[in-house]
Scaffold this motif. Structure first.
Motif, short mmCIF file in Angstrom:
data_model
loop_
_atom_site.label_atom_id
_atom_site.label_comp_id
_atom_site.label_asym_id
_atom_site.label_seq_id
_atom_site.Cartn_x
_atom_site.Cartn_y
_atom_site.Cartn_z
N ASP A 143 -27.97 -45.88 -3.12
CA ASP A 143 -27.72 -45.40 -1.78
C ASP A 143 -26.03 -45.05 -1.40
O ASP A 143 -25.54 -44.99 -0.43
CB ASP A 143 -28.02 -46.17 -0.66
CG ASP A 143 -27.37 -47.33 -0.40
OD1 ASP A 143 -26.40 -47.86 -1.19
OD2 ASP A 143 -27.52 -48.30 0.66
N ILE A 159 -23.87 -54.98 -1.89
CA ILE A 159 -24.46 -53.98 -2.48
C ILE A 159 -24.49 -52.63 -1.74
O ILE A 159 -25.18 -51.70 -2.32
CB ILE A 159 -25.81 -54.27 -3.13
CG1 ILE A 159 -26.73 -54.71 -2.01
CG2 ILE A 159 -25.58 -55.50 -4.01
CD1 ILE A 159 -27.99 -55.05 -2.46
N SER A 160 -24.41 -52.64 -0.34
CA SER A 160 -24.46 -51.28 0.43
C SER A 160 -23.99 -51.57 1.63
O SER A 160 -23.77 -52.46 2.15
CB SER A 160 -26.22 -51.41 0.87
OG SER A 160 -26.34 -50.12 1.62
N LYS A 214 -34.70 -57.38 -8.15
CA LYS A 214 -33.58 -57.73 -8.95
C LYS A 214 -33.74 -57.44 -10.29
O LYS A 214 -34.98 -57.23 -10.96
CB LYS A 214 -33.80 -59.31 -8.68
CG LYS A 214 -33.38 -59.99 -7.44
CD LYS A 214 -32.07 -59.53 -6.83
CE LYS A 214 -31.90 -60.31 -5.44
NZ LYS A 214 -30.31 -60.30 -5.36
N VAL A 221 -24.24 -54.91 3.46
CA VAL A 221 -25.65 -55.67 2.95
C VAL A 221 -25.14 -56.36 1.66
O VAL A 221 -24.78 -55.81 0.89
CB VAL A 221 -26.78 -54.80 2.73
CG1 VAL A 221 -27.95 -55.46 2.22
CG2 VAL A 221 -27.28 -54.16 3.87
N LEU A 230 -17.88 -52.26 -0.61
CA LEU A 230 -19.07 -52.12 -1.49
C LEU A 230 -18.45 -52.83 -2.94
O LEU A 230 -17.31 -52.66 -3.26
CB LEU A 230 -19.42 -50.75 -2.16
CG LEU A 230 -20.65 -50.50 -2.74
CD1 LEU A 230 -21.80 -50.82 -2.04
CD2 LEU A 230 -20.73 -49.03 -3.61
N GLY A 231 -19.32 -53.83 -3.50
CA GLY A 231 -18.64 -54.52 -4.60
C GLY A 231 -17.99 -55.74 -4.23
O GLY A 231 -17.90 -56.64 -5.03
N HIS A 262 -22.68 -52.18 9.59
CA HIS A 262 -22.97 -53.39 8.62
C HIS A 262 -22.68 -53.32 7.34
O HIS A 262 -22.70 -52.16 6.59
CB HIS A 262 -24.38 -54.04 9.09
CG HIS A 262 -25.46 -53.08 8.47
ND1 HIS A 262 -25.82 -51.98 9.25
CD2 HIS A 262 -26.32 -53.18 7.30
CE1 HIS A 262 -26.79 -51.43 8.40
NE2 HIS A 262 -27.05 -51.86 7.33
N HIS A 318 -22.34 -49.75 5.42
CA HIS A 318 -22.70 -48.76 6.71
C HIS A 318 -21.60 -48.84 7.86
O HIS A 318 -20.98 -49.81 7.52
CB HIS A 318 -24.12 -49.26 6.93
CG HIS A 318 -25.15 -49.14 5.88
ND1 HIS A 318 -25.90 -48.19 5.58
CD2 HIS A 318 -25.47 -50.11 4.97
CE1 HIS A 318 -26.66 -48.36 4.63
NE2 HIS A 318 -26.41 -49.67 4.19
N ASP A 359 -26.36 -59.16 -1.32
CA ASP A 359 -27.47 -59.51 -2.42
C ASP A 359 -28.02 -60.96 -2.47
O ASP A 359 -29.03 -61.24 -3.33
CB ASP A 359 -27.16 -59.20 -3.85
CG ASP A 359 -26.18 -60.02 -4.55
OD1 ASP A 359 -25.58 -61.22 -3.63
OD2 ASP A 359 -25.63 -59.73 -5.68
N ILE A 369 -24.77 -52.93 -8.09
CA ILE A 369 -23.58 -52.62 -7.82
C ILE A 369 -22.62 -53.05 -9.10
O ILE A 369 -21.50 -52.57 -9.61
CB ILE A 369 -22.97 -52.94 -6.43
CG1 ILE A 369 -23.62 -51.84 -5.44
CG2 ILE A 369 -21.26 -52.56 -6.48
CD1 ILE A 369 -23.61 -50.46 -5.78
N ARG A 418 -21.25 -45.65 -10.79
CA ARG A 418 -21.15 -46.96 -11.74
C ARG A 418 -22.51 -46.76 -12.70
O ARG A 418 -22.49 -47.24 -13.76
CB ARG A 418 -21.16 -48.15 -10.89
CG ARG A 418 -19.76 -48.33 -10.14
CD ARG A 418 -19.74 -49.82 -9.29
NE ARG A 418 -18.72 -50.03 -8.80
CZ ARG A 418 -18.46 -51.24 -8.13
NH1 ARG A 418 -18.99 -52.22 -8.41
NH2 ARG A 418 -17.16 -51.46 -7.52
#
Lengths: 387, 387
Positions: A124, B283-284, A75, B291, B341-342, B289, B286, B293, A97, A131
């Motif tokens: 990734d 934050i990620s 973190k 992901v 994302l975000g 899925h 795919h 934080d 992000i 950003r």
């Protein structure tokens, strides 16, 4: 008012420590550090322990004195807390992000660089790279930042698949003036607690193959890959001897928890000892069970309940979940007797990382849990550092 | 360095709150308080919420303004932290056995009494009573302390069996000059999450029978029983209408977690709403899925994983455990789309008590999670207060 202030505990005998408390057996911890340092030297691999486990600048500096090249964190706020405590070489092994957080990352990178240190971070996605570059430009940080492309080597969480997507990300990083492509972050978290030694070995063989192939592709595209980093306490020997991984991220070796100890032993791994304990006291006794004062506000139970330390199998006690503030002890061994009211016990937590995160401080005992003395009080600097 | 300081967050829009963060919907929380206050008035029963849930003096005082008669705590250090924040009527609903801790209890009892308040504590053994009396004598606290005998009404944890053993303990308390026998602590924690309404009702009927019988025995022995106290959020209507319980200890009604919401509804209970949320960011991403934080360092998972708030069933997302710092989101509803994302999401924790204990502060939002503003920052005063 929360508990004993830092200095007040120093010099206490272990049997005087109020319960529940997180206690480090300093002798065991230092033996673990020496084992890890020797293993890394023998295998000519760097080690960058994951500070998400101990969250303490003092421990990080101790590890670096023993040879660790720096620390991983998960973190931004962990990186800030450790940097404030004097740790200067940090890798945020995770994606960031939020623009406001990336600005903090950029400013921290500048502060560390000005102090002779460095900050690295994982990415990734193209959006994440854009950003991050935007934040670095906004901060005007000409010292730049090291950027590792995260590849998913089998965990199924973050990271792009090994192969062409990673090449594209490496190129996107290299194209940004304030970002330096620094290599591949390839941690196989899913392999760490596969119980069978052969399964762990196979999972890491797959990760090594994926990382090696991706590294070759990126190099074929004309970009050097300075580093492949990864590995946890359950598998580190396999990454260390792979010829592909340059750096080990294992953190839990320092304290060793019950979950790692439940893996089938692997003689190629260094043998680490339990060094983190929860001291607890029996507060209620019954014909069928005893109740102690440590529940899951004292230790994390995501990876299983704690074990009762230091009892021969015939005298074993079983810890059952008694809720947030209680544990329920049953006789497990054939000659086990329930502990008496007021008796204290030492628990080995199921999972050390989230257990440490429940405590503001760790009491470091020298001379063993039974007869030792509190030698130092270690602040958990990044406790609750979530952002 | 850990995160935004207290004052800095006030005035932030909810969409500006950094992630992960523990956020209170103040409007929902206040509706829960009003529902509980009205319910207690209608049933002419006292309410003494359990502060082990919120661990905050500011929230305790808010509850007392709405009619709560005081607060329960589970730990001596929690009592100390709340007393330091101005809470003056406290019940340690748990056994304390360590002499050094009992001395703190005795001193706190004297401090609270000097301030017009009072301290009460539970006991379940002759040894515990003797040690408490010894500490009260050592502290020379002539104001005394209220002592409740804990009986085990079905949970199988602390407490003596209902019946003669409780009578003996009540007598032992009454025989000590600085201890006042103040009644029975009879909490059926095991009933709170029995899923079927009928099972919860039956478990509390058993507890009521046990408490009533024990009360009658103690009264027959010539000792008045001023109070029978117990009840949690899952069953409080049954205790409230029992004619035996005088006081409700429920605490989770304030925030309502996913585990309580999973109980089969009981129309005799007040309908509480979710008021505690973990804000998290993706934050990620795919194909399979996304992901976020927030992992189990942001929310406790002892009573199940968090739910994703505010999505229609057709668009539901499923949160899977991604470890200490990550959650893994899958599409669950038939028309669900993975978040971008975000994107930020609001999680309903599985269990509010240990979730709050992970956070140094709660951000109180007024005007709803989507468009509201941070109105107050609530310190978790007793976070990590384990002893």
């Amino acid at each position: 008012m929360k508990s004993t202030p830092e200095h007040a505990a120093i010099g206490l005998r272990a049997d005087q420590i109020d319960t529940p408390a997180a206690v480090i057996d300093l002798d065991a911890m230092e033996r673990n550090i020496q084992r890890m340092a020797a293993f890394a030297r023998q295998n000519q691999v760097r080690w960058r322990p994951h500070a998400k486990m101990h969250k303490s600048a003092a421990i990080a500096l101790l590890l670096e004195q023993a040879g660790a090249c720096g620390h991983c964190v998960q973190k931004t706020s962990e990186a800030e807390a450790l940097a404030a405590g004097g740790v200067r070489d940090l890798f945020i092994s995770n994606e960031v992000i939020a623009p406001a957080k990336l600005l903090r990352v950029a400013r921290l990178a500048a502060r560390l660089a000005a102090d002779g240190g460095r900050l690295a971070i994982a990415v990734d996605s193209p959006e994440g790279i854009a950003r991050l570059a935007g934040a670095m430009d906004a901060a005007g940080s000409d010292a730049g930042i090291d950027v590792l492309v995260e590849i998913d080597v089998g965990q199924g969480r973050c990271g792009v698949p090994p192969g062409p997507e990673a090449v594209a990300l490496a190129r996107a990083v290299a194209a940004r003036p304030r970002l330096r492509f620094a290599g591949l972050h390839a941690y196989q978290g899913g392999a760490q607690h596969l119980r069978a030694t052969a399964e762990r070995r196979a999972a890491i063989a797959h990760a090594v193959h994926a990382a090696a192939g991706t590294r070759a592709l990126i190099e074929a595209a004309g970009l050097p890959v300075p580093l492949v980093t990864g590995a946890g306490t359950g598998t580190l020997a396999h990454e260390a001897t792979s010829g592909v991984y340059d750096e080990l991220q294992a953190g839990s070796f320092l304290f060793m928890d019950a979950d790692y100890a439940a893996n089938e032993p692997d003689t190629t791994q260094p043998a680490f000892e339990h060094a983190l304990f929860i001291k607890t006291q029996v507060i209620s006794t019954h014909p069928t069970h005893a109740v102690c004062d440590a529940g899951h506000k004292s230790h994390a139970i995501d990876s299983g309940l704690p074990l009762v330390h230091g009892l021969a199998p015939a005298h074993a006690l079983h810890y059952a979940n008694g809720g947030d503030e209680h544990g329920i002890l049953h006789a497990a061994g054939p000659q086990a007797r329930l502990p008496a009211l007021g008796q204290t016990l030492w628990l080995i937590p199921g999972h050390c990382d989230p257990t440490v995160n429940l405590h503001d401080r760790l009491l470091g005992v020298r001379g063993g849990l039974e007869h030792g003395v509190v030698e130092r009080v270690i602040g958990v600097d990044a406790r609750g550092a979530l952002t």
